[in-house]
Design an enzyme around this catalytic site. Structure first.
Site, PDB file in Angstrom:
ATOM      1  N   ASP A  12    -120.164 -42.574  -6.035  1.00 40.28           N
ATOM      2  CA  ASP A  12    -120.951 -41.463  -5.506  1.00 40.28           C
ATOM      3  C   ASP A  12    -122.013 -41.169  -6.570  1.00 40.28           C
ATOM      4  O   ASP A  12    -121.947 -41.688  -7.693  1.00 40.28           O
ATOM      5  CB  ASP A  12    -120.046 -40.253  -5.282  1.00 40.28           C
ATOM      6  N   ASP A  14    -124.157 -37.660  -6.750  1.00 42.14           N
ATOM      7  CA  ASP A  14    -124.292 -36.243  -7.103  1.00 42.14           C
ATOM      8  C   ASP A  14    -122.996 -35.676  -7.667  1.00 42.14           C
ATOM      9  O   ASP A  14    -121.939 -35.771  -7.045  1.00 42.14           O
ATOM     10  CB  ASP A  14    -124.709 -35.435  -5.867  1.00 42.14           C
TER      11      ASP A  14
END
Length: 229
Positions: A12, A14
């Site tokens: 991922d 963020d």
């Protein structure tokens, strides 16, 4: 303890590689301040990892903001344009990604961001993000029909590797509960790096490992090349 041996890694972005979750909170609270509202952790944890239009509607509805979703998006994009280009890496992110790339481990990014948002956040980190085999930008990727916690994003991420790896051999790194749920639904082992406020007992049985920072991760636990000593 020895974990599952993996061959590929998906990250991922963020709140895991980049310290954007702090900026998301700041941007959202700046709008909420206009109406005397508080953007709490209880609300934030429910929307993390979701597609932008979905999260925007949830914020407007849950906080009863006197505006349409489109009006909210115009305001929040102005905040993002101001804040995101200066976002720094989170601890351990650069070291781990560069190490895996050096050892020819196939790596990818699967993020809820759309193309514009991704470009804003990565404008000063082009070299780093060029190390990844591919990026799946769920916010506007036509192949991702449903955002996290649905498995679509990670399934698309797996397909785009050259060798179509077994999902059980793809290690996912996530910071958000929605992301962990998505990885679990896709049949991929997951390392969870939750936020300090997060209740770590909520996803028992759905993660291979829970750590406070990527600095704590030891690649050899999953059969990946160890860091050089």
């Amino acid at each position: 303890m020895e974990k599952k041996t993996v061959t590929h890694v998906i990250f991922d972005m963020d709140g895991l590689l980049l310290d954007t979750e702090r900026l998301y909170t700041e941007a959202t609270q700046n709008i909420c301040d206009e109406f005397g509202k508080k953007y709490t952790w209880e609300i934030k944890q429910q929307i993390m990892g979701k597609k932008e239009a979905v999260s925007a509607k949830m914020i407007v509805d849950m906080l009863e903001l006197p505006m349409t979703v489109d009006e909210y998006l115009i305001k929040i994009h102005k905040e993002y344009d101001r804040l995101f280009p200066s976002v720094p890496f989170l601890p351990g992110a650069e070291k781990l990604v560069r190490h895996l790339h050096k050892h020819s481990v196939p790596i990818a990014v699967v993020t809820g961001s759309n193309t514009h948002s991704f470009e804003l956040k990565t404008v000063n980190h082009k070299d780093f993000f060029s190390l990844f085999h591919h990026h799946v930008l769920c916010g506007d990727d036509p192949d991702v029909k449903h955002g996290k916690p649905h498995p679509d994003a990670f399934e698309v991420g797996a397909i785009r590797f050259d060798d179509s790896p077994d999902h059980a051999k793809i290690l996912v790194f996530e910071d958000a509960m929605n992301g962990v749920e998505a990885a679990h639904a896709a049949g991929m082992p997951c390392v969870w790096v939750p936020h300090a406020e997060q209740d770590k007992t909520l996803l028992e049985g759905k993660t291979e490992l829970i750590i406070d920072s990527l600095e704590e991760f030891k690649p050899e636990m999953f059969g990946l090349p160890p860091y050089d000593t």
